[in-house]
Motif scaffolding. Structure first.
Motif, PDB file in Angstrom:
ATOM      1  N   UNK A  73      30.543 -25.303 -27.977  1.00  0.00           N
ATOM      2  CA  UNK A  73      31.655 -25.646 -28.877  1.00  0.00           C
ATOM      3  C   UNK A  73      32.861 -26.193 -27.936  1.00  0.00           C
ATOM      4  N   UNK A  74      33.329 -27.294 -27.824  1.00  0.00           N
ATOM      5  CA  UNK A  74      34.561 -27.349 -27.448  1.00  0.00           C
ATOM      6  C   UNK A  74      35.584 -26.269 -28.282  1.00  0.00           C
ATOM      7  N   UNK A  75      35.981 -26.665 -27.180  1.00  0.00           N
ATOM      8  CA  UNK A  75      37.218 -24.683 -27.161  1.00  0.00           C
ATOM      9  C   UNK A  75      38.728 -25.344 -27.447  1.00  0.00           C
ATOM     10  N   UNK A  76      39.830 -26.038 -28.554  1.00  0.00           N
ATOM     11  CA  UNK A  76      40.490 -26.239 -29.239  1.00  0.00           C
ATOM     12  C   UNK A  76      41.590 -25.226 -29.275  1.00  0.00           C
ATOM     13  N   UNK A  77      43.165 -25.340 -28.742  1.00  0.00           N
ATOM     14  CA  UNK A  77      43.963 -24.098 -29.387  1.00  0.00           C
ATOM     15  C   UNK A  77      44.851 -24.797 -30.172  1.00  0.00           C
ATOM     16  N   UNK A  78      44.796 -24.324 -30.934  1.00  0.00           N
ATOM     17  CA  UNK A  78      45.908 -24.600 -32.154  1.00  0.00           C
ATOM     18  C   UNK A  78      47.953 -24.299 -31.659  1.00  0.00           C
ATOM     19  N   UNK A  97      49.338 -18.621 -21.256  1.00  0.00           N
ATOM     20  CA  UNK A  97      48.410 -18.558 -22.334  1.00  0.00           C
ATOM     21  C   UNK A  97      47.390 -19.115 -20.811  1.00  0.00           C
ATOM     22  N   UNK A  98      46.094 -17.720 -20.932  1.00  0.00           N
ATOM     23  CA  UNK A  98      44.922 -18.443 -20.260  1.00  0.00           C
ATOM     24  C   UNK A  98      44.292 -18.903 -21.715  1.00  0.00           C
ATOM     25  N   UNK A  99      43.418 -19.872 -21.438  1.00  0.00           N
ATOM     26  CA  UNK A  99      43.019 -20.211 -22.605  1.00  0.00           C
ATOM     27  C   UNK A  99      41.274 -20.561 -22.207  1.00  0.00           C
ATOM     28  N   UNK A 100      41.139 -20.533 -21.670  1.00  0.00           N
ATOM     29  CA  UNK A 100      39.365 -20.388 -21.149  1.00  0.00           C
ATOM     30  C   UNK A 100      39.006 -19.295 -20.055  1.00  0.00           C
ATOM     31  N   UNK A 101      38.069 -18.717 -19.513  1.00  0.00           N
ATOM     32  CA  UNK A 101      37.405 -17.981 -18.798  1.00  0.00           C
ATOM     33  C   UNK A 101      36.531 -19.233 -18.694  1.00  0.00           C
TER      34      UNK A 101
END
Length: 66
Positions: free
Chosen positions: A7-12, A23-27
């Protein structure tokens, strides 16, 4: 962040932490030199050195300029 195998990785914008500037949003991890795995994180830190320690990268952070 779009990832074809998941799935898409979304940061609100409402997922913030007061006082934290980074902010680390993804590894993104290499899997057997064949593919990669993406994991959504959303972890907040006071800066690059704090993030580095959290993930054990071992980089040496010094001030610089562009």
């Amino acid at each position: 962040m779009k990832y074809p195998a998941g799935p898409d990785i979304e940061v609100k914008l409402d997922e913030h932490r007061n006082g934290k500037v980074m902010c680390a949003i993804a590894l993104i991890e290499n899997v057997n030199d064949e593919t990669f795995k993406v994991e959504r994180l959303i972890e907040y830190f006071n800066g690059h050195p704090d993030m580095d320690r959290a993930y054990g990268w071992g980089m040496k952070w010094i001030a610089g300029k562009k």
